[in-house]
Motif scaffolding. Sequence first.
Motif, PDB file in Angstrom:
ATOM      1  N   THR A  22      -1.216  15.985   1.829  1.00  0.00           N
ATOM      2  CA  THR A  22      -1.858  16.221   3.035  1.00  0.00           C
ATOM      3  C   THR A  22      -1.463  15.044   3.643  1.00  0.00           C
ATOM      4  OG1 THR A  22      -3.805  17.307   2.184  1.00  0.00           O
ATOM      5  CG2 THR A  22      -4.048  16.070   4.283  1.00  0.00           C
ATOM      6  N   ILE A  23      -1.409  13.662   3.234  1.00  0.00           N
ATOM      7  CA  ILE A  23      -0.797  12.567   3.985  1.00  0.00           C
ATOM      8  C   ILE A  23       0.573  12.722   4.491  1.00  0.00           C
ATOM      9  CG2 ILE A  23      -0.155  10.087   3.628  1.00  0.00           C
ATOM     10  CD1 ILE A  23      -2.410   9.822   1.720  1.00  0.00           C
ATOM     11  N   ARG A  24       1.558  13.302   3.663  1.00  0.00           N
ATOM     12  CA  ARG A  24       2.898  13.636   4.079  1.00  0.00           C
ATOM     13  C   ARG A  24       2.770  14.901   5.050  1.00  0.00           C
ATOM     14  NH1 ARG A  24       4.966  15.484  -1.001  1.00  0.00           N
ATOM     15  NH2 ARG A  24       5.819  13.061  -1.164  1.00  0.00           N
ATOM     16  N   TYR A  25       1.792  15.821   5.006  1.00  0.00           N
ATOM     17  CA  TYR A  25       1.978  16.822   6.061  1.00  0.00           C
ATOM     18  C   TYR A  25       1.146  15.917   7.547  1.00  0.00           C
ATOM     19  CZ  TYR A  25      -0.241  20.497   8.779  1.00  0.00           C
ATOM     20  OH  TYR A  25      -0.655  21.350   9.967  1.00  0.00           O
ATOM     21  N   ILE A  37       3.703  16.319  11.060  1.00  0.00           N
ATOM     22  CA  ILE A  37       3.319  16.592  12.208  1.00  0.00           C
ATOM     23  C   ILE A  37       3.040  15.655  13.301  1.00  0.00           C
ATOM     24  CG2 ILE A  37       2.348  18.934  11.239  1.00  0.00           C
ATOM     25  CD1 ILE A  37      -0.494  17.874  11.519  1.00  0.00           C
ATOM     26  N   GLY A  38       2.995  14.353  12.898  1.00  0.00           N
ATOM     27  CA  GLY A  38       2.996  13.185  13.668  1.00  0.00           C
ATOM     28  C   GLY A  38       1.453  12.786  14.062  1.00  0.00           C
ATOM     29  N   LEU A  39       0.566  13.203  13.102  1.00  0.00           N
ATOM     30  CA  LEU A  39      -0.700  12.581  13.384  1.00  0.00           C
ATOM     31  C   LEU A  39      -0.606  11.191  12.882  1.00  0.00           C
ATOM     32  CD1 LEU A  39      -3.282  15.394  12.446  1.00  0.00           C
ATOM     33  CD2 LEU A  39      -3.009  14.416  14.696  1.00  0.00           C
ATOM     34  N   LEU A  40       0.053  10.953  11.556  1.00  0.00           N
ATOM     35  CA  LEU A  40       0.028   9.589  10.957  1.00  0.00           C
ATOM     36  C   LEU A  40       1.650   9.198  11.199  1.00  0.00           C
ATOM     37  CD1 LEU A  40      -1.857   8.026   9.258  1.00  0.00           C
ATOM     38  CD2 LEU A  40      -0.858   9.009   7.100  1.00  0.00           C
ATOM     39  N   PRO A  41       1.651   7.816  11.616  1.00  0.00           N
ATOM     40  CA  PRO A  41       3.221   7.363  11.854  1.00  0.00           C
ATOM     41  C   PRO A  41       3.853   7.504  10.597  1.00  0.00           C
ATOM     42  CG  PRO A  41       1.552   5.771  12.544  1.00  0.00           C
ATOM     43  CD  PRO A  41       0.819   7.180  12.385  1.00  0.00           C
ATOM     44  N   ALA A  42       4.915   7.397  10.585  1.00  0.00           N
ATOM     45  CA  ALA A  42       5.889   6.822   9.207  1.00  0.00           C
ATOM     46  C   ALA A  42       5.573   5.749   8.965  1.00  0.00           C
ATOM     47  CB  ALA A  42       7.156   7.265   9.398  1.00  0.00           C
ATOM     48  N   PRO A  43       5.132   5.270   7.851  1.00  0.00           N
ATOM     49  CA  PRO A  43       5.056   3.478   7.396  1.00  0.00           C
ATOM     50  C   PRO A  43       6.646   3.013   7.326  1.00  0.00           C
ATOM     51  CG  PRO A  43       5.008   4.912   5.480  1.00  0.00           C
ATOM     52  CD  PRO A  43       5.117   6.021   6.524  1.00  0.00           C
ATOM     53  N   LEU A  62       0.632  -1.213  -0.037  1.00  0.00           N
ATOM     54  CA  LEU A  62       0.024   0.104  -0.079  1.00  0.00           C
ATOM     55  C   LEU A  62       0.764   1.277  -0.201  1.00  0.00           C
ATOM     56  CD1 LEU A  62      -2.907   1.188  -0.023  1.00  0.00           C
ATOM     57  CD2 LEU A  62      -2.943   0.963   2.624  1.00  0.00           C
ATOM     58  N   THR A  63       1.073   1.760  -1.146  1.00  0.00           N
ATOM     59  CA  THR A  63       1.780   2.726  -1.433  1.00  0.00           C
ATOM     60  C   THR A  63       1.069   4.210  -0.958  1.00  0.00           C
ATOM     61  OG1 THR A  63       1.204   3.424  -3.496  1.00  0.00           O
ATOM     62  CG2 THR A  63       3.192   1.909  -3.223  1.00  0.00           C
ATOM     63  N   ARG A  64       2.009   5.364  -0.986  1.00  0.00           N
ATOM     64  CA  ARG A  64       1.324   6.693  -0.521  1.00  0.00           C
ATOM     65  C   ARG A  64       0.133   7.050  -1.633  1.00  0.00           C
ATOM     66  NH1 ARG A  64       5.071  11.309   0.736  1.00  0.00           N
ATOM     67  NH2 ARG A  64       5.428  10.350   2.664  1.00  0.00           N
ATOM     68  N   GLY A  65       0.427   6.989  -2.791  1.00  0.00           N
ATOM     69  CA  GLY A  65      -0.571   7.025  -4.218  1.00  0.00           C
ATOM     70  C   GLY A  65      -1.973   6.003  -3.649  1.00  0.00           C
ATOM     71  N   LYS A  66      -1.460   4.937  -3.496  1.00  0.00           N
ATOM     72  CA  LYS A  66      -2.844   3.895  -3.447  1.00  0.00           C
ATOM     73  C   LYS A  66      -3.451   4.278  -1.996  1.00  0.00           C
ATOM     74  CE  LYS A  66      -0.753  -0.216  -5.440  1.00  0.00           C
ATOM     75  NZ  LYS A  66      -0.320  -1.563  -5.521  1.00  0.00           N
ATOM     76  N   LEU A  67      -2.687   4.676  -0.973  1.00  0.00           N
ATOM     77  CA  LEU A  67      -3.719   5.121   0.359  1.00  0.00           C
ATOM     78  C   LEU A  67      -4.387   6.374  -0.125  1.00  0.00           C
ATOM     79  CD1 LEU A  67      -4.132   4.909   3.370  1.00  0.00           C
ATOM     80  CD2 LEU A  67      -2.000   6.461   3.687  1.00  0.00           C
ATOM     81  N   ALA A  68      -3.822   7.508  -0.613  1.00  0.00           N
ATOM     82  CA  ALA A  68      -4.366   8.623  -1.182  1.00  0.00           C
ATOM     83  C   ALA A  68      -5.794   8.033  -1.950  1.00  0.00           C
ATOM     84  CB  ALA A  68      -3.806   9.194  -2.032  1.00  0.00           C
ATOM     85  N   ASN A  69      -5.621   7.128  -2.906  1.00  0.00           N
ATOM     86  CA  ASN A  69      -6.849   6.672  -3.671  1.00  0.00           C
ATOM     87  C   ASN A  69      -7.855   6.343  -2.761  1.00  0.00           C
ATOM     88  OD1 ASN A  69      -5.856   8.011  -6.170  1.00  0.00           O
ATOM     89  ND2 ASN A  69      -4.795   5.937  -6.773  1.00  0.00           N
ATOM     90  N   ARG A  70      -7.516   5.309  -1.879  1.00  0.00           N
ATOM     91  CA  ARG A  70      -8.250   4.534  -1.242  1.00  0.00           C
ATOM     92  C   ARG A  70      -9.056   5.404   0.126  1.00  0.00           C
ATOM     93  NH1 ARG A  70      -5.498  -1.089   0.346  1.00  0.00           N
ATOM     94  NH2 ARG A  70      -7.075  -1.339   1.763  1.00  0.00           N
ATOM     95  N   THR A  71      -8.569   6.444   0.448  1.00  0.00           N
ATOM     96  CA  THR A  71      -9.197   7.419   1.543  1.00  0.00           C
ATOM     97  C   THR A  71      -9.854   8.633   0.854  1.00  0.00           C
ATOM     98  OG1 THR A  71      -7.112   8.334   1.950  1.00  0.00           O
ATOM     99  CG2 THR A  71      -7.748   6.456   3.203  1.00  0.00           C
TER     100      THR A  71
END
Length: 133
Positions: free
Chosen positions: A17-20, A24-30, A2-11
């Motif tokens: 925004t995911i990178r942001y 800022i620590g809302l989403l842990p690094a994969p 599940l890449t960042r692009g796929k995560l973006a598409n799924r959500t």
Amino acid sequence: MLTRGKLANRTGCNIETIRYYENIGLLPAPRRTASGYRDYSEEHERRLKFIQRARSLGFGNEQIQGLLALSEDGTEHTRAEVKSLTEAHIADIATRIRDLQKIRRRLQQISSYCDGSAKSASSCPILESLFDD
């Protein structure tokens, strides 16, 4: 994977925004694959959807961080803490609504001063009221 692009598409969330949220620590690094690709988990997707829902309800990033902390397994947090944070947010929203209603009433008042004609805008009562105290 599940890449960042796929995560973006799924959500439906923007990649930036995911990178942001990661920065800022809302989403842990994969975790990273051997070849260096980001590999997001189902938990990342679940957490991102939580963030999106909280944002849609007007919660700010610090409030979301607080809610996420309250949701973590193994902590001794109570529902009362969650409710308290939520009710504080409701109170903030009520204050903003009252402020917006005051702004609306004032705008309606100054708008009523203007006839909306083809006369020069330089003498418009709306503009004049904005220049006056």
